[in-house]
Scaffold this motif. Structure first.
Motif: not given
Length: 332
Positions: A218-229
């Protein structure tokens, strides 16, 4: 002289020998026996056949019904197989990984998960304050200035042994003042972390960025934010041909919880970012870190930002390795 016949000599020799032998035997005391005694002894030395089959002291060389091995019981394998056939459960050693949740890396869809991921990104920004403070404290020039300041205080205050307490107290006060100044100088990272809101993860057109998360239970242990152009020129023709407009993917944030770093979670996040970019924009789409990513803000002069530049260089190399690895797998 008249020759005697040959049989005469033989008869004479035989008679002579028998006479001598019997005379010799009869001459020894204690050995005077008769022919009847020898016959009796010979008759008693002949053992019956039943005696040869005795099992008390003589090994049995021939098969006999009186000595048979006990019947063999069922083997362990036969017992196990019969137990399985009967439907009995066989106890197996417990699996040490049983109950351990699986690591799942994919785009987050629920609002709660996205908020947790953005909070994780904000925490990574706040953690830069400690890195910046360490960069100031352990800078060779700062260390030299601090040592010189403490030496000047000692030279000015110390006159005799009774001044040792004053020197120590003054030095501790100056050290605390220096730490407060460093804390104030790095406070900008806390302000940058507080600015991490939902609006930050949207482009000018109001389109949300893709937030990728690595979930362990149930734990979010890593994150990445991706933007598509997406590309503007020639995009219509590409869209009609393949349904993909081309363009590039920008990684605007990439972080992992401190206790999970160095275990491959960050690599999985980058792999998922590359996969989504190629899926949405085509295999020719480029991907890299955005110039103004979440951790790009510097609140200190460039003189103290060398450690941050090294971290950005390592992140760029990690992304390049992931792209090369995934492109190599596709070629194979």
């Amino acid at each position: 002289m008249k020759e005697l016949p040959l049989d005469f000599h033989l008869r004479h020799y035989t008679n002579y020998t028998n006479t001598v032998v019997f005379d010799t035997i009869n001459a020894v005391p204690g050995l005077k026996t008769s022919a009847a005694f020898f016959s009796f002894l010979r008759a008693n030395l002949v053992l019956p056949s039943s005696t040869l089959n005795s099992t008390t002291s003589t090994p049995l060389l021939d098969p006999s019904s009186s000595q048979t091995l006990p019947p063999l019981g069922p083997s362990t394998l036969a017992t196990m197989s019969s137990a399985d056939d009967a439907g009995d459960e066989v106890l197996l050693p417990p699996n040490p990984l049983e109950g351990v949740p699986e690591l799942i890396t994919k785009p987050l869809t629920t609002e709660d998960d996205k908020i947790s991921a953005l909070k994780l990104v904000a925490d990574s920004i706040a953690q830069q304050r400690n890195i910046a403070a360490s960069a100031i404290i352990f800078n060779p020039l700062i260390l030299a200035l601090y040592i010189g300041l403490m030496a000047a205080i000692s030279q000015y205050l110390y006159k005799d042994r009774g001044d040792i307490g004053v020197v120590i107290t003054t030095g501790a006060g100056v050290t605390m003042a220096c730490l407060v100044a460093i804390r104030s100088a790095t406070g900008g990272y806390l302000t940058a972390a507080e600015e991490m809101t939902w609006k930050w993860a949207q482009n000018e057109d109001g389109e949300d960025d893709i937030i990728i998360g690595s979930r362990f239970g149930d734990e979010i242990m890593g994150a990445a934010v991706l933007r598509l152009e997406r590309s503007g020129n020639g995009g219509a023709k590409k869209k009609k041909a393949s349904g993909k407009t081309g363009g590039k993917g920008l990684v605007r944030a990439w972080t992992v919880r401190v206790k999970y770093r160095g275990k491959g979670v960050g690599t999985e996040l980058l792999e998922e970012a590359v996969r989504i970019t190629r899926e949405k924009l085509g295999n020719s789409a480029e991907i890299g870190f955005a110039a103004e990513h979440a951790n790009s803000k510097k609140v200190l002069p460039n003189f103290f930002n060398g450690i941050f530049k090294k971290k950005e260089a390592r992140a760029a190399r990690a992304l390049e390795k992931v792209v090369e690895s995934m492109d190599g797998k596709k070629k194979k």
